[in-house]
Design a protein around this motif. Structure first.
Motif, PDB file in Angstrom:
ATOM      1  N   THR B 222       0.901  -1.206  -0.493  1.00 43.03           N
ATOM      2  CA  THR B 222      -0.050   0.208  -0.059  1.00 43.03           C
ATOM      3  C   THR B 222       0.507   1.422  -0.562  1.00 43.03           C
ATOM      4  O   THR B 222       0.283   2.454  -0.468  1.00 43.03           O
ATOM      5  CB  THR B 222      -1.032  -0.063   1.498  1.00 43.03           C
ATOM      6  OG1 THR B 222      -0.102  -0.048   2.263  1.00 43.03           O
ATOM      7  CG2 THR B 222      -2.225  -1.343   0.742  1.00 43.03           C
ATOM      8  N   VAL B 223       2.044   1.252   0.336  1.00 40.99           N
ATOM      9  CA  VAL B 223       2.740   2.848   0.763  1.00 40.99           C
ATOM     10  C   VAL B 223       2.655   2.518  -1.490  1.00 40.99           C
ATOM     11  O   VAL B 223       2.309   2.866  -2.243  1.00 40.99           O
ATOM     12  CB  VAL B 223       4.285   2.379   0.384  1.00 40.99           C
ATOM     13  CG1 VAL B 223       5.187   1.176  -0.863  1.00 40.99           C
ATOM     14  CG2 VAL B 223       5.136   3.232   1.205  1.00 40.99           C
ATOM     15  N   HIS B 224       2.451   4.533  -1.001  1.00 42.92           N
ATOM     16  CA  HIS B 224       2.026   5.481  -1.977  1.00 42.92           C
ATOM     17  C   HIS B 224       3.251   6.015  -3.012  1.00 42.92           C
ATOM     18  O   HIS B 224       4.053   6.382  -2.067  1.00 42.92           O
ATOM     19  CB  HIS B 224       1.313   6.489  -1.657  1.00 42.92           C
ATOM     20  CG  HIS B 224       0.395   7.142  -2.550  1.00 42.92           C
ATOM     21  ND1 HIS B 224       0.586   6.413  -3.847  1.00 42.92           N
ATOM     22  CD2 HIS B 224       0.818   8.505  -3.390  1.00 42.92           C
ATOM     23  CE1 HIS B 224      -0.584   7.354  -5.002  1.00 42.92           C
ATOM     24  NE2 HIS B 224       0.813   8.647  -4.597  1.00 42.92           N
ATOM     25  N   VAL B 225       3.842   5.187  -3.888  1.00 43.66           N
ATOM     26  CA  VAL B 225       5.027   5.321  -4.637  1.00 43.66           C
ATOM     27  C   VAL B 225       5.013   6.325  -5.497  1.00 43.66           C
ATOM     28  O   VAL B 225       6.468   6.948  -6.420  1.00 43.66           O
ATOM     29  CB  VAL B 225       5.728   4.017  -4.632  1.00 43.66           C
ATOM     30  CG1 VAL B 225       6.577   3.697  -4.021  1.00 43.66           C
ATOM     31  CG2 VAL B 225       5.244   3.221  -5.986  1.00 43.66           C
ATOM     32  N   ALA B 226       3.869   6.846  -6.661  1.00 46.07           N
ATOM     33  CA  ALA B 226       4.225   8.176  -7.401  1.00 46.07           C
ATOM     34  C   ALA B 226       4.066   9.509  -7.324  1.00 46.07           C
ATOM     35  O   ALA B 226       4.907   9.625  -8.036  1.00 46.07           O
ATOM     36  CB  ALA B 226       2.468   7.721  -8.362  1.00 46.07           C
ATOM     37  N   ALA B 227       3.976   9.654  -5.822  1.00 44.45           N
ATOM     38  CA  ALA B 227       4.274  11.113  -6.214  1.00 44.45           C
ATOM     39  C   ALA B 227       5.482  11.047  -5.387  1.00 44.45           C
ATOM     40  O   ALA B 227       6.009  12.034  -5.318  1.00 44.45           O
ATOM     41  CB  ALA B 227       3.779  11.258  -4.423  1.00 44.45           C
ATOM     42  N   ASP B 228       6.346  10.139  -5.627  1.00 40.90           N
ATOM     43  CA  ASP B 228       7.862  10.321  -5.233  1.00 40.90           C
ATOM     44  C   ASP B 228       9.008  10.649  -6.368  1.00 40.90           C
ATOM     45  O   ASP B 228       9.230  11.027  -6.575  1.00 40.90           O
ATOM     46  CB  ASP B 228       8.537   9.213  -4.425  1.00 40.90           C
ATOM     47  CG  ASP B 228       7.773   8.205  -3.141  1.00 40.90           C
ATOM     48  OD1 ASP B 228       7.234   9.115  -2.690  1.00 40.90           O
ATOM     49  OD2 ASP B 228       8.193   7.287  -3.265  1.00 40.90           O
ATOM     50  N   ARG B 229       7.747  10.629  -7.653  1.00 43.72           N
ATOM     51  CA  ARG B 229       8.304  10.575  -9.171  1.00 43.72           C
ATOM     52  C   ARG B 229       7.746  12.256  -9.577  1.00 43.72           C
ATOM     53  O   ARG B 229       7.357  12.752  -8.560  1.00 43.72           O
ATOM     54  CB  ARG B 229       8.150  10.319 -10.235  1.00 43.72           C
ATOM     55  CG  ARG B 229       7.793   8.287  -8.875  1.00 43.72           C
ATOM     56  CD  ARG B 229       7.774   7.625 -10.398  1.00 43.72           C
ATOM     57  NE  ARG B 229       8.389   5.939 -10.493  1.00 43.72           N
ATOM     58  CZ  ARG B 229       8.109   4.804  -9.808  1.00 43.72           C
ATOM     59  NH1 ARG B 229       6.763   4.787 -10.155  1.00 43.72           N
ATOM     60  NH2 ARG B 229       8.047   4.289  -8.982  1.00 43.72           N
TER      61      ARG B 229
END
Lengths: 308, 639
Positions: B222-229
């Motif tokens: 569930t960790v949200h990774v799209a925002a890291d880009r």
């Protein structure tokens, strides 16, 4: 802002395309090894995508052992013609003439001559400095440590302790003359990814992957096709008593040389059914490959010698 | 065997995302067992593999099947029983496909850990609950921070061996939290687990009812990774030019960051020529928009000179262009760094000749201390200045992993010698050969104008001596608050007083400077010189600057006559400063909006022997002002 996310298949696809473009930009004379299997089929599609709208700027090369299934040769010639690619076929004629066969030389020596030697000779004959291969890290545990760019010395050997670190998407393509690099664009793909991608992209594959009733003999848990019993057992060493021949619905989970490739029981006649089967699979993909079973380290040993 | 039901098919392929994570731990803290457990419980281990491992476990006399054996890839490792290289593993669940970069924890393989970390969205650090936070756990944290992996999971493993005790777990969490404040990591999750038995790996443990958080697998899913880009800064390094026929000229590449649409204006670097995007081409048709991570081909409206290694950007959002930049380097080759030889620098799709111009310091990855260095050996990390033969187009690594990273290739052996992360532009090419510390500059052909009115005369009229009170301390430690009260009081007492405040000088005098170490040094140099001018006219100059580096404060002291400079350490517990956060800066720094923030992502070197210590978390402002006045009196600076 829209949803700037890639699915896992798109992510893998973009990575493979990036790698292929790097190779074409950095090497003088690349080639794509084409083994006619499902991974090769996916790799071909990715190459088409990477250089669209042009054709991919390298030839395909098939290292033929003479022991492939007839359906594979048919598929190869038709598919290559369909996509308009250039195909080079190379064979280690010397050892094919000598009758190299697993039952005569043992699996390891047979592979060493027909595949590894055949490949190394072909690479140096054509002066290829980079060769794409469809190997995946999830296939086998020593492959799990391969890099995208696997540098081989002049003898084609792999040194697992002396690999170049690969960081970000920055690939070090520098080599000396005479050296070559094996490049694995499908490194991060799994068997399931490959099938899901074949389904998504409607990629043609050899019909042997689909189940149909085939006449086989059960040999140590592996189904050996009888249609090719002369190829599997040329000297009658294994013996195929007619009484033990049964007709079973089966398919080939991976494809190689006839003497070393067994079938598995299966009713999967569509890609969807194959995917279901792969998801439910209780045994690994190469279980039907006799070549990996000889010793616990056999793949690593082959790779050190120059195999993929 | 209670294997959970397989879930790999639950989400359609079109909705499944990808998470890359890396695992690190010490040799025996159960890393391989944990990965084996994840693979096993997500049904990604096959019967024949499992049977082989079960056979080996039995042969070795193990009571349980040793899942760690699944991961030992190479023959040498099987003999030594340790992992010696990066190995990649794969598994899928209903929501995601996972790529694990399994890297060894022991010291000599820092390079492998950096390799595995370079592509990771998340890192798992394993801590053995019996031994707590070890030097290695800190080292891994430092590397994760250095490589800017956005998410960290600290898995406190072997809880079974500490009787599932919460106090043991809590103590480890506290200790690691304390340590991680020194790092640039913004998202840390702690999970108590037992990889051996599977507690809190994929299933909630009923043996640790005190733990209310998620299981490890659920966290990974569930960790949200799209925002890291980075979808803001459009950067398109050209990989190769596609020219299948005369009517088509496409620039193939992967969008490194940002987005692009047909019709948008772009500038080609280094030529500076501009054009508009005509189309975004793919095998599957033209796209209305391409975004970071997509491999596409762009066609342009105009025929402009553009080839591999060049970069397309937007005219109003340019990267930095320089032939000298500061970087953190991780040395990866047995052959140590040689500053006299050139290397091939590969950055995006560009290769240029480069030298390491200046080694500023080495970081001891165990203590995080900086130590002087001339060169780096295998597995050493430190700060350098890189000089390139041709300009490079880059962004700081913190803002953009794709355009802020590079490798150095040894031109003789062809080995990958180093991995680098760009911090920023080096101030001037001429400066990069300097010591990196402030240097007293004296312009030529300028005659020093002094002595019109002697300092002693100023002081006689003012009724007190001149002095520089240099207040140093964390942001939020209360420097300005105390200084303002002090200045008001001194003014009321008829003193000639001058205040130089960090924020004020950055509006004008130092408005051109950033917060890189080099800029901070220059900031302090200018302020110190200014303070000196006022001091020479008999002022009591109250300076309030974080001034985190001992060397810079030493410089300020060094340019003044003995007895003029008074170092005032405004001391306050960092946690209190964070809580005060008067300007909201800690919050921003922790959110990654401010790079190089002292106490969060940049170190503070406390004074060794200050003239005066003001503990603002223990005393009220008026008490502290009295303390300073007492000090001035006692030293004969005023009555």
């Amino acid at each position: 802002m829209g949803s700037y996310t890639l699915t896992h298949l798109q992510h893998l696809e973009q990575e493979s395309i990036h790698v292929m473009r790097e190779v074409v930009a950095e090497f003088k004379n690349p080639v794509m090894l084409y083994s006619v299997g499902k991974d090769s089929s996916v790799m071909l599609r990715l190459a088409q995508k990477a250089f669209h709208p042009g054709r991919f700027p390298f030839p395909l090369m098939h290292i033929d052992t003479g022991y492939k299934f007839p359906a594979m040769y048919e598929f190869r010639d038709r598919h290559v013609a369909d996509i308009g690619a250039r195909l080079i076929v190379e064979r280690n004629e010397e050892w094919i003439a000598k009758g190299a066969h697993p039952t005569r030389l043992g699996n390891d020596k047979c592979c060493q001559q027909l595949k590894t030697r055949g490949l190394l000779d072909a690479l140096s004959k054509h002066g290829f400095d980079a060769a794409f291969g469809g190997a995946r890290r999830d296939e086998e545990k020593s492959r799990a440590k391969e890099r995208f760019f696997s540098v081989r010395d002049r003898l084609g050997q792999w040194d697992p302790k002396n690999q170049r670190p690969e960081l970000w998407s920055l690939y070090n393509a520098n080599i000396d003359d005479g050296e070559n690099v094996r490049v694995f664009p499908l490194s991060n793909w799994t068997e399931l990814d490959v099938w899901q991608y074949i389904r998504q992209e409607s990629i043609p594959i050899v019909p042997l992957y689909f189940a149909q009733p085939r006449r086989v003999v059960r040999l140590g848990g592996i189904l050996v096709p009888c249609d090719h019993r002369d190829i599997v057992d040329p000297d009658g060493k294994l013996g195929f008593p007619d009484a033990e021949i049964v007709e079973v619905s089966c398919r080939f989970r991976s494809l190689g040389c006839i003497p070393c490739t067994g079938a598995i029981e299966s009713d999967a006649v569509t890609i969807d059914q194959i995917i279901e089967e792969v998801i439910a699979a209780r045994r690994s993909e190469r279980e039907n490959r006799l070549i990996d079973l000889t010793s616990d380290s056999s793949m690593e040993q082959k790779k050190r010698e120059g195999y993929f | 065997m209670d294997r959970p039901l397989d879930t790999a098919a639950a989400l359609p392929d079109a909705e499944k995302s990808l998470l890359r994570f890396t695992t690190s731990g010490s040799v025996d803290d159960g890393k391989s067992t944990l990965i084996g457990r994840l693979l096993y419980e997500t049904n990604c281990i096959f019967e024949d593999q499992y049977a082989a491992v079960a056979r080996t476990s039995e042969k070795r006399g193990n009571e349980r099947v040793d899942l760690a054996l699944l991961l030992d890839g190479l023959a040498a490792e099987r003999e030594q029983g340790i992992t010696i290289d990066v190995a990649y593993r794969y598994f899928q669940t209903a929501r995601r496909k996972f790529i694990i970069a399994d890297t060894p924890g022991h010291e000599q393989y820092t390079r492998n850990m950096v390799t595995g970390a370079s592509t990771a969205d998340l890192a798992i650090i394993l801590i053995d609950a019996r031994y707590g936070v070890l030097t290695q756990s800190k080292r891994h944290g430092f590397l994760i921070s250095l490589l800017q992996i956005p998410h960290l999971v600290v898995a406190v493993n072997k809880m079974d061996l500490v009787e599932w005790r919460q106090d043991t777990y809590d103590a480890i969490v506290r200790e690691y939290q304390d340590f991680s404040q020194k790092l640039d990591i913004h998202d840390i999750t702690f999970i108590p687990l037992s990889a051996l038995d599977g507690d809190n790996v994929t299933r909630r443990s009923d043996r640790m009812p005190w733990y209310q958080g998620q299981t490890l697998l659920h966290t990974l899913e569930t960790v949200h990774v799209a925002a890291d880009r980075n979808f803001i800064d459009f950067r398109f390094p050209v990989q190769t030019v596609l020219r299948p026929h005369l009517d088509f000229r496409g620039f193939a590449g992967t969008v490194a960051s940002g987005t692009i649409r047909p019709g948008e204006e772009v500038v080609a670097l280094p030529s500076g020529r501009s054009s508009r995007v005509r189309s975004v081409e793919t095998f599957d048709g033209q796209l209305a928009e391409a975004f970071a991570g997509q491999a596409v081909a762009l066609t342009l409206e105009d025929e402009i000179d553009l080839s591999r290694g060049d970069m397309l950007v937007r005219p109003n959002n340019l990267p930095q262009v320089a032939t000298a930049f500061d970087a953190t380097l991780c040395w990866m080759d047995q052959e140590p760094l040689n500053r006299r030889t050139h290397y091939v620098l590969k950055h995006t799709t560009n290769k240029v000749k480069a030298f390491v111009g200046d080694v500023r310091y080495r970081i001891d990855v165990n203590t995080l201390h900086r130590e002087p260095a001339e060169t780096f050996a295998l597995n050493e990390i430190g700060r350098v200045t890189i000089r390139t033969a041709l300009p490079v187009f880059f962004d700081p690594y913190k803002a953009n992993r794709a355009t802020g990273s590079f490798i150095l290739i040894d031109p003789v052996t062809n080995r990958t010698a180093a991995a680098g992360m760009i911090r920023g532009i080096a101030r001037e090419v001429g400066d990069v050969t300097g010591s990196g510390q402030a240097v007293s500059h004296r312009s030529q052909n300028v005659q020093w104008e002094g002595g019109l009115i002697a300092q002693a005369d100023w002081e006689k009229r003012n009724g007190h001596k001149g002095a520089v009170l240099w207040c140093t301390g964390y942001s939020g430690s209360g420097k300005s608050t105390v200084a303002k009260a002090l200045v008001r009081e001194l003014f009321a007492a008829g003193c000639q007083v001058m205040m130089l405040d960090g924020d004020n000088v950055r509006h004008g005098l130092c408005g051109d400077l950033g917060f890189s170490d080099r800029d901070r040094t220059e900031n302090i140099r200018r302020v110190a010189e200014t303070a000196k001018l006022f001091y020479e006219q008999g002022n009591i100059v109250v300076c309030t600057f974080i001034s985190p580096f001992r060397a810079d404060r030493g410089f300020a002291r060094g340019i003044m006559p003995a007895g003029a400079f008074h170092e005032v350490f405004v001391k306050c517990d960092l946690e209190v400063c964070r809580r005060r956060d008067p300007k909201g800066l800690y919050r921003k720094a922790e959110a990654g909006e401010i790079a190089e923030f002292t106490g969060v992502s940049s170190p503070y070197e406390a004074p060794v022997d200050p003239e005066l210590v003001l503990e603002t978390d223990l005393h009220a402002v008026d008490e502290l002002v009295r303390l300073v006045r007492g000090y001035l009196r006692d030293h004969g600076l005023m009555d």
